[in-house]
Design an enzyme around this catalytic site. Structure first.
Site, PDB file in Angstrom:
ATOM      1  N   HIS A  46     -28.780  68.921 -48.684  1.00 18.03           N
ATOM      2  CA  HIS A  46     -30.068  68.473 -48.168  1.00 18.03           C
ATOM      3  C   HIS A  46     -30.574  69.523 -47.187  1.00 18.03           C
ATOM      4  O   HIS A  46     -29.786  70.252 -46.561  1.00 18.03           O
ATOM      5  CB  HIS A  46     -29.932  67.136 -47.447  1.00 18.03           C
ATOM      6  CG  HIS A  46     -29.647  65.992 -48.355  1.00 18.03           C
ATOM      7  ND1 HIS A  46     -29.786  64.677 -47.948  1.00 18.03           N
ATOM      8  CD2 HIS A  46     -29.223  65.937 -49.644  1.00 18.03           C
ATOM      9  CE1 HIS A  46     -29.467  63.859 -48.957  1.00 18.03           C
ATOM     10  NE2 HIS A  46     -29.120  64.615 -49.989  1.00 18.03           N
ATOM     11  N   GLU A  48     -31.653  69.357 -44.182  1.00 19.85           N
ATOM     12  CA  GLU A  48     -31.110  69.245 -42.831  1.00 19.85           C
ATOM     13  C   GLU A  48     -29.717  69.843 -42.740  1.00 19.85           C
ATOM     14  O   GLU A  48     -29.405  70.602 -41.820  1.00 19.85           O
ATOM     15  CB  GLU A  48     -31.024  67.778 -42.390  1.00 19.85           C
ATOM     16  CG  GLU A  48     -32.324  67.020 -42.404  1.00 19.85           C
ATOM     17  CD  GLU A  48     -32.556  66.253 -43.703  1.00 19.85           C
ATOM     18  OE1 GLU A  48     -32.459  66.859 -44.787  1.00 19.85           O
ATOM     19  OE2 GLU A  48     -32.852  65.057 -43.619  1.00 19.85           O
ATOM     20  N   CYS A  76     -31.567  60.947 -44.172  1.00 21.19           N
ATOM     21  CA  CYS A  76     -30.736  59.905 -44.766  1.00 21.19           C
ATOM     22  C   CYS A  76     -29.538  59.671 -43.832  1.00 21.19           C
ATOM     23  O   CYS A  76     -29.324  60.420 -42.879  1.00 21.19           O
ATOM     24  CB  CYS A  76     -30.273  60.334 -46.158  1.00 21.19           C
ATOM     25  SG  CYS A  76     -29.041  61.666 -46.137  1.00 21.19           S
ATOM     26  N   CYS A  79     -27.325  62.823 -43.361  1.00 24.57           N
ATOM     27  CA  CYS A  79     -27.950  63.843 -42.523  1.00 24.57           C
ATOM     28  C   CYS A  79     -28.051  63.388 -41.078  1.00 24.57           C
ATOM     29  O   CYS A  79     -27.845  64.181 -40.155  1.00 24.57           O
ATOM     30  CB  CYS A  79     -29.318  64.218 -43.081  1.00 24.57           C
ATOM     31  SG  CYS A  79     -29.204  65.085 -44.668  1.00 24.57           S
TER      32      CYS A  79
END
Length: 143
Positions: A46, A48, A76, A79
């Site tokens: 992801h 992040e 999410c 993260c």
């Protein structure tokens, strides 16, 4: 947030879900990234997480105290936990994620007593543009 939006646009152009992030210290961009889960065949890639990894590598530390993270979509739970583990000082995000969010909806990672570090959270930053990128991307997938 504009840098995170640039990363989101680039991710969308690569066929990734258009989410971007950048780690900042003062006026210095330490790291930036966009989603690369498909490209890297990695469910943890992801924006992040990639930005946090890059910033930690640049600084030679697993902790990013005093740093800010800008991300176009509400993190999410995975993260959000990584942001906590990295000791990010402030989290700025654009669009809320009612389906998979982990900060203000869903798991609300930072509200759990097991969460050892809670960043300051600021939401809705450039939310309209972030939402538009996501809606356009998924509309294109349905056509």
């Amino acid at each position: 947030m504009e840098i995170a939006l640039e990363e989101a646009r680039a991710a969308g152009a690569r066929g990734e879900v258009p989410v971007g992030a950048c780690v900042v210290l003062g006026d210095r961009v330490v790291a930036r990234a966009g989603n690369r889960t498909r490209e890297l065949h990695d469910p943890t890639a992801h924006a992040e997480v990639l930005a946090l990894r890059a910033a930690c590598a640049v600084l030679g530390s697993e902790r990013l105290g005093g740093h800010d993270l800008y991300v176009t979509l509400e993190p999410c739970p995975m993260c959000a936990a990584a942001i906590s583990f990295a000791r990010i000082g402030r989290l700025y995000f654009g669009a809320s994620d009612p389906k998979s969010g982990g900060v203000t909806v869903g798991a609300r990672v930072y509200s759990h007593p097991q969460c050892h570090h809670v960043p300051e959270v600021y939401d809705g930053i450039a939310a309209g543009e972030a939402e538009r990128l996501l809606k356009d991307f998924f509309a294109g997938r349905r056509d």
